[in-house]
Design an enzyme around this catalytic site. Structure first.
Site, mmCIF file in Angstrom:
data_model
loop_
_atom_site.group_PDB
_atom_site.id
_atom_site.type_symbol
_atom_site.label_atom_id
_atom_site.label_comp_id
_atom_site.label_asym_id
_atom_site.label_seq_id
_atom_site.Cartn_x
_atom_site.Cartn_y
_atom_site.Cartn_z
ATOM 1 N N LYS A 1 -3.035 22.528 -34.847
ATOM 2 C CA LYS A 1 -4.175 23.340 -34.436
ATOM 3 C C LYS A 1 -5.056 23.683 -35.629
ATOM 4 O O LYS A 1 -6.282 23.526 -35.588
ATOM 5 C CB LYS A 1 -3.669 24.626 -33.759
ATOM 6 C CG LYS A 1 -4.785 25.444 -33.160
ATOM 7 C CD LYS A 1 -4.255 26.710 -32.501
ATOM 8 C CE LYS A 1 -3.587 26.406 -31.177
ATOM 9 N NZ LYS A 1 -2.773 27.500 -30.678
ATOM 10 N N ARG B 1 -2.363 32.998 -33.981
ATOM 11 C CA ARG B 1 -1.851 31.912 -33.139
ATOM 12 C C ARG B 1 -0.934 30.984 -33.931
ATOM 13 O O ARG B 1 -1.247 30.632 -35.057
ATOM 14 C CB ARG B 1 -3.005 31.058 -32.607
ATOM 15 C CG ARG B 1 -3.949 31.815 -31.709
ATOM 16 C CD ARG B 1 -5.225 31.001 -31.493
ATOM 17 N NE ARG B 1 -6.190 31.763 -30.725
ATOM 18 C CZ ARG B 1 -6.275 31.720 -29.392
ATOM 19 N NH1 ARG B 1 -5.489 30.923 -28.710
ATOM 20 N NH2 ARG B 1 -7.158 32.462 -28.760
ATOM 21 N N GLY C 1 3.638 26.318 -25.384
ATOM 22 C CA GLY C 1 4.255 27.534 -24.832
ATOM 23 C C GLY C 1 5.545 27.948 -25.508
ATOM 24 O O GLY C 1 6.195 28.894 -25.079
ATOM 25 N N MET D 1 5.981 28.879 -28.783
ATOM 26 C CA MET D 1 5.880 29.902 -29.828
ATOM 27 C C MET D 1 4.815 30.942 -29.462
ATOM 28 O O MET D 1 4.196 30.858 -28.423
ATOM 29 C CB MET D 1 5.626 29.237 -31.156
ATOM 30 C CG MET D 1 6.887 28.523 -31.636
ATOM 31 S SD MET D 1 6.635 27.682 -33.176
ATOM 32 C CE MET D 1 5.272 26.666 -32.800
ATOM 33 N N ARG E 1 -7.583 18.414 -29.891
ATOM 34 C CA ARG E 1 -6.563 17.516 -30.450
ATOM 35 C C ARG E 1 -6.677 16.192 -29.717
ATOM 36 O O ARG E 1 -7.285 16.118 -28.639
ATOM 37 C CB ARG E 1 -5.168 18.095 -30.302
ATOM 38 C CG ARG E 1 -4.800 18.275 -28.878
ATOM 39 C CD ARG E 1 -3.483 18.961 -28.695
ATOM 40 N NE ARG E 1 -3.436 19.290 -27.283
ATOM 41 C CZ ARG E 1 -2.597 20.093 -26.719
ATOM 42 N NH1 ARG E 1 -1.701 20.697 -27.418
ATOM 43 N NH2 ARG E 1 -2.641 20.299 -25.424
ATOM 44 N N HIS F 1 26.277 12.630 -18.848
ATOM 45 C CA HIS F 1 26.902 11.320 -18.629
ATOM 46 C C HIS F 1 26.033 10.458 -17.728
ATOM 47 O O HIS F 1 25.718 9.316 -18.044
ATOM 48 C CB HIS F 1 28.289 11.517 -17.997
ATOM 49 C CG HIS F 1 28.975 10.232 -17.622
ATOM 50 N ND1 HIS F 1 28.899 9.696 -16.353
ATOM 51 C CD2 HIS F 1 29.692 9.366 -18.361
ATOM 52 C CE1 HIS F 1 29.581 8.566 -16.338
ATOM 53 N NE2 HIS F 1 30.068 8.340 -17.539
ATOM 54 N N SER G 1 22.785 -15.681 -35.444
ATOM 55 C CA SER G 1 22.197 -14.751 -34.483
ATOM 56 C C SER G 1 23.029 -13.473 -34.533
ATOM 57 O O SER G 1 24.250 -13.513 -34.361
ATOM 58 C CB SER G 1 22.200 -15.353 -33.087
ATOM 59 O OG SER G 1 21.678 -14.419 -32.190
ATOM 60 N N CYS H 1 20.478 -11.197 -30.908
ATOM 61 C CA CYS H 1 20.598 -11.324 -29.449
ATOM 62 C C CYS H 1 21.362 -10.163 -28.836
ATOM 63 O O CYS H 1 21.662 -10.165 -27.655
ATOM 64 C CB CYS H 1 21.225 -12.654 -29.070
ATOM 65 S SG CYS H 1 22.872 -12.862 -29.730
ATOM 66 N N TYR I 1 13.332 -14.422 -35.004
ATOM 67 C CA TYR I 1 13.079 -14.083 -33.599
ATOM 68 C C TYR I 1 13.995 -12.964 -33.131
ATOM 69 O O TYR I 1 15.015 -12.674 -33.757
ATOM 70 C CB TYR I 1 13.259 -15.312 -32.698
ATOM 71 C CG TYR I 1 14.678 -15.798 -32.591
ATOM 72 C CD1 TYR I 1 15.556 -15.279 -31.648
ATOM 73 C CD2 TYR I 1 15.165 -16.793 -33.444
ATOM 74 C CE1 TYR I 1 16.863 -15.709 -31.553
ATOM 75 C CE2 TYR I 1 16.467 -17.241 -33.356
ATOM 76 C CZ TYR I 1 17.320 -16.686 -32.417
ATOM 77 O OH TYR I 1 18.621 -17.094 -32.332
HETATM 78 C C1 PEP Z 1 26.633 -8.889 -29.207
HETATM 79 O O1 PEP Z 1 27.789 -8.602 -29.489
HETATM 80 O O2 PEP Z 1 25.648 -8.284 -29.654
HETATM 81 C C2 PEP Z 1 26.357 -9.997 -28.291
HETATM 82 C C3 PEP Z 1 25.125 -10.385 -28.075
HETATM 83 O O3 PEP Z 1 27.410 -10.514 -27.638
HETATM 84 P P1 PEP Z 1 28.077 -9.833 -26.373
HETATM 85 O O4 PEP Z 1 27.243 -8.683 -25.968
HETATM 86 O O5 PEP Z 1 28.168 -10.867 -25.335
HETATM 87 O O6 PEP Z 1 29.418 -9.434 -26.921
#
Ligand code: PEP
Ligand code: MG
Length: 902
Positions: free
Chosen positions: A29, A98, A107, A109, A343, A459, A786, A854, A874
């Site tokens: 502010k 303020r 709201g 403070m 703002r 959960h 990977s 991956c 990638y």
């Molecule tokens: C991993 O462990 O990140 C993975 C891609 O293999 P998975 O999830 O199949 O164990």
């Protein structure tokens, strides 16, 4: 009003001294009030006390040395500028005090208005207001009320109660019917309440009022509600708040006064136009309290054309200056417009894209900046289906939007019933008070989850988000009775089998079926909506920004897919290949039995039989995928099942055998199976015989897969296509494991590929910490890495990935041990460090080594920025996350520092 600072440390800044980039020091502010002042907009004069002063006060419990003198100096400057003295009995200067932290905490403070009023200056204020006694006494009673409540902890209800009493005595329900005498009497009543609770008279010294109000704002940083809010919003606890002391201007001085809010564009849709609300003869707090109804801002043109035109001019100037949607608070005091706050305004996900596109068209920002202004979380939100809501549907309850999406289904109250009905093809919503790990199967089977207890880290919320399932948690209006299989809400009973609809974005719960609208953004990605043809502003904006992200990003985006259908969809969504085809998913259903035979086979011949039966099935699987990904790389991972997923459960089998024995049945076969399952039983299957270990223990298994991959690639290539197979070995921890598999694989590949021109790469997952730490050696035997960040997180933290999220992550999140599950967003310092080491040492050993990821993190916005920084080639993620990863990879490329999605 330049200050004459007498000490080294500067704690107080006039508005004319700051600017919009000083949010750390002056709060949001204060920084923006300074900016507006400096660009010549009419801001009531004032000054800002820095967050550093607040931090010093909160650490030591006392004002830092020099602060009082600096406040005096700036107050003196303010008084000279205004030609009035704070609390002067004849012609008082009044100020508001303020809060204003770096990040907006609406709201949370405190604010105290009308500081400087006392038994004497109330008379001067009346004179200033042209003899308006009513206004002066109303202002005084507001000060006592706010001051009492926020500075001295007097229970607010007592003031409310006295106000209600005064109205009742007058026979009205409207504050405006109380006249000056009524309000003067109310001030007396308020003062009594004040001294009853504080043991002292209401302070008459204006400077004492000011000092106490400033301290109260400092202290409100540590109020419980502020602490809870910060934890929710992940705002650091050590920022402190600034305090703004601003000359009071009054919107409640008659019909030529008023107050309002305005947006420079529609924060819901991004559409251009005039958006806002105005309330004549009122102060800002009246708008918040909803005492009277506001009118649309356009009405101001009729009420006060001069102020309206001025406001529009200032709005245009602010947009041009901030180059973004701004929201504004203003007050008109007897025909004079004052700007009280501005703002860069919050907006919906859709508006973020639309506005970014418009600002490019208007030449205010370039496409890089537009890309920076949106984020993957917003895009993901736009990809969920939404409810088509019209007036027929009113929610019966509202909980916390814990995991976005729109889900419709029959109510069930137990996990078992959810699984049963879903098995019959029914859509179900699992309703519980709260969920626990025993509900997991039901949560998987359900369309959505609704609980009457728990917050965003319960959960239900954590697990549902992990699964991408719609979830509303903590809908406490619901009275859930599990044994009776019903819940009641708003006086209505809802029984098992009744249909409800839940909105995981807004947290709203509806009875009956609300029609669901597909996302137009998904339709665009699917190729069903042509961005050139449609007049949908959102689709056009998304298309434009995605195109730019693709042009800018360095990271390629692949997908995790193990069916032709998933591969095809991911390709439509922009995937540039497959980064992970989990072949164990191809062994479910009827093929499961073959795998069971293979694992449990007692003789070579039995095993060979099972493998021979699997080979053609696998070949067909790969042909389908290579065809869908024609011309693009496809990383096929050799089988990596935790063994327990393929064997019958030990306990179940033991019971069946015992029962059959009891009945005197012939159980020789089952007994043999039970013995084999016992032999292979593992206490810790996730750390047991899986991945490369299984391949080395069961002769012929990997060989069969390698052959199927190579044969499929050859078949596709001979058919005129182009397959780019990359064979990936899972769970490698030592280079020798990889070398053993590779030696066998190369022989098979050479034999199958012949002169077909097919090239098959061989690489490995890096998902065991030891592999990351010996990456230099492993790279000698691998053409690509990977990163399996799921297992790397599991083994890096020692967290069982199947168990911990539901078991105790909610507590870790609550305690702030981490702000987000490390399975969701990469733990940069720990697991991320393993990735960094492996990438560097792998590349040092083999410069052309291809690097990708991956694990689930490949589609997480913040993690994508990390993988960009580490220099991977990638990321690979589930098909639906592909657009998110493309966008974030583009953002990472245009930003020098990491993502900032707040
Ligand atoms: C991993 O462990 O990140 C993975 C891609 O293999 P998975 O999830 O199949 O164990
Ligand atoms: Mg893994």
């Amino acid at each position: 009003m330049a200050a004459q600072e007498t000490v080294d440390h500067k704690y107080v800044y006039d508005f004319a001294e700051g600017n919009k980039d000083q949010k750390d020091l002056l709060g949001g502010k204060g920084a923006n009030l300074a900016e507006m002042t400096n660009i010549g907009l009419p801001v009531p004069p004032g000054f800002t006390i820095t967050t550093e002063a607040c931090k010093a006060y909160l650490t030591t419990g006392a004002e830092p040395a020099g602060l009082a003198e600096q406040i005096s100096a700036h107050l003196g400057g303010l008084e000279r500028a205004m030609g009035r003295k704070l609390g002067d009995p004849r012609d008082p200067l009044l100020v508001s005090v303020r809060s204003g932290a770096k990040f907006s905490m609406p709201g949370m403070m405190e604010t105290v208005l009308n500081v400087g009023l006392n038994d004497d200056s109330v008379v001067g204020l009346s004179a200033q207001a042209g003899g308006n006694d009513r206004f002066a006494w109303d202002s005084y009673r507001r000060l006592i009320q706010m001051f009492g409540k926020t500075v001295c902890d007097v229970p607010g209800e007592e003031f409310e109660h006295a106000l209600d009493e005064a109205k009742r005595a007058k026979g009205t329900t409207n504050d405006l019917d109380l006249d000056a005498d009524d309000l003067r009497a109310l001030v007396d009543a308020y003062k009594k309440i004040f001294s009853k609770h504080t043991g002292r008279e209401f302070p008459q010294d204006p400077r004492e009022q000011l000092d106490l109000a400033i301290k109260a704002v400092f202290e409100s940083w540590n109020a419980e509600r502020a602490i809870i809010y910060r934890r929710q919003e992940r705002i650091p606890a050590d920022l402190g708040t600034a305090v703004n002391v601003v000359t009071m201007v009054f919107g409640n001085l008659g019909p030529d006064s008023g107050t309002g809010v305005a947006f420079t564009r529609d924060p819901a849709s991004g559409a251009q136009g005039i958006y806002g609300d105005y309330l004549a003869n009122a102060q800002g707090e009246d708008v918040v309290a909803g005492i009277r109804n506001t009118v649309p801002l356009q009405e101001l043109e009729r009420i006060d054309k001069k102020s309206y035109d001025e406001l529009l001019d200032y709005m245009a100037r602010l947009e041009g200056h901030y180059k973004d949607l701004c929201d504004i608070e203003f007050t008109i005091e007897r025909g004079k417009l004052w700007m009280l706050q501005t703002r860069v305004g919050k907006r919906t996900a859709a508006a973020a894209f639309v506005i970014a596109g418009q600002l490019v068209d208007e030449g205010l920002i370039d496409l890089d900046e537009a890309l920076h202004r949106v984020n993957g979380a917003q895009l993901a939100q736009l990809m969920f289906p939404r409810f088509k809501l019209d007036h027929e549907f009113t929610p019966v309850a509202k909980g916390i939007g814990a995991s976005p999406g729109a889900a419709v289904g029959k109510v069930v109250f137990t996990s078992a019933r959810a699984v049963e009905l879903a098995g019959e093809g029914e859509a179900v919503i699992l309703v519980r008070r709260e969920t626990n790990p025993d509900d997991l199967n039901g949560m998987i089977a359900a369309q959505g989850i609704l609980t009457s207890r728990g917050g965003k880290t319960s959960h239900a919320a954590v697990v549902a988000r992990g699964m991408g399932k719609t979830c509303v948690s903590g809908a406490d209006e619901l009275d859930v009775n599990i044994p009776a299989k019903k819940f009641t809400v708003a006086g209505r009973a809802v029984n098992e089998g009744d249909v409800i609809s839940i909105d995981g974005t807004t947290g709203k719960v509806y009875l009956g079926e609300v029609p669901v609208m597909p996302s137009e953004v998904v339709q665009y990605f699917e190729g069903e909506l042509d961005p050139e043809q449609t007049d949908d502003a959102l689709v056009k904006a998304v298309h434009r920004i995605m195109t730019h992200a693709d042009a800018r990003r360095r990271l390629a985006v692949r997908t995790n897919a193990d069916t032709g259908a998933d591969a095809a969809r991911a390709r439509r969504f922009g995937a540039q290949g497959i980064g992970l085809c989990r072949t164990e998913h191809m062994f479910l259903g009827e093929r499961r039995e073959l795998v069971e035979r293979l694992i449990l086979s007692a003789t070579d011949a039995e095993r060979q039989d099972a493998l021979a039966a699997l080979l053609p099935l696998q070949r067909e699987d790969f042909i389908e995928i290579f065809r869908e990904m024609d011309g693009l790389p496809v990383t096929v991972r050799l089988i990596d099942p935790p063994l327990h997923e393929f064997l019958p459960p030990l306990e179940q089998l033991a019971v069946n055998v015992a029962v059959a024995q009891e009945r005197g049945e012939d159980v020789a076969k089952e007994e043999a199976l039970l013995a084999a399952v016992r032999r292979m039983h593992e206490e810790n299957p996730m750390l047991g015989l899986r991945g490369v270990r299984l391949g080395l223990v069961i002769p012929g298994l990997f060989a069969m897969q390698v052959r199927a991959i190579a044969e499929a690639a050859v078949a596709v290539t001979r058919g005129g296509g182009s397959a780019g197979p990359e064979i990936m070995v899972p769970l490698v921890g030592a280079v020798q494991e990889l070398e053993t598999v590779r030696a066998e694989a190369e022989k098979i590949i050479a034999e199958v590929v012949g002169d077909s021109g097919v090239e098959v790469l061989i690489g490995t997952m890096i998902e065991v910490p030891r592999a990351a730490l010996t990456a230099g050696q492993i790279a000698e035997a691998a053409q690509f890495f990977s990163f399996g960040t799921n297992d790397l997180t599991q083994m890096g933290w020692g967290f069982s990935r199947d168990d911990v999220e539901g078991a105790f992550f909610w507590r870790y999140l609550e305690l702030g041990i981490f702000g987000i599950s490390p399975f969701e967003s990469i733990d940069r310092e720990g697991v991320g460090r393993l990735v960094r080491i492996a990438a560097e040492e792998g590349r040092a050993a083999r410069p052309e080594l291809k690097l990708g990821v991956c694990g689930e993190h490949g589609g997480d916005p913040d993690s994508v920025h990390f993988f960009h920084e580490v220099g991977l080639d990638y990321v690979s993620c589930s098909p639906f996350r592909v657009p998110v990863a493309r966008l974030e990879a583009g953002r990472a490329a245009v930003e020098t520092t990491g993502s900032d999605s707040r």
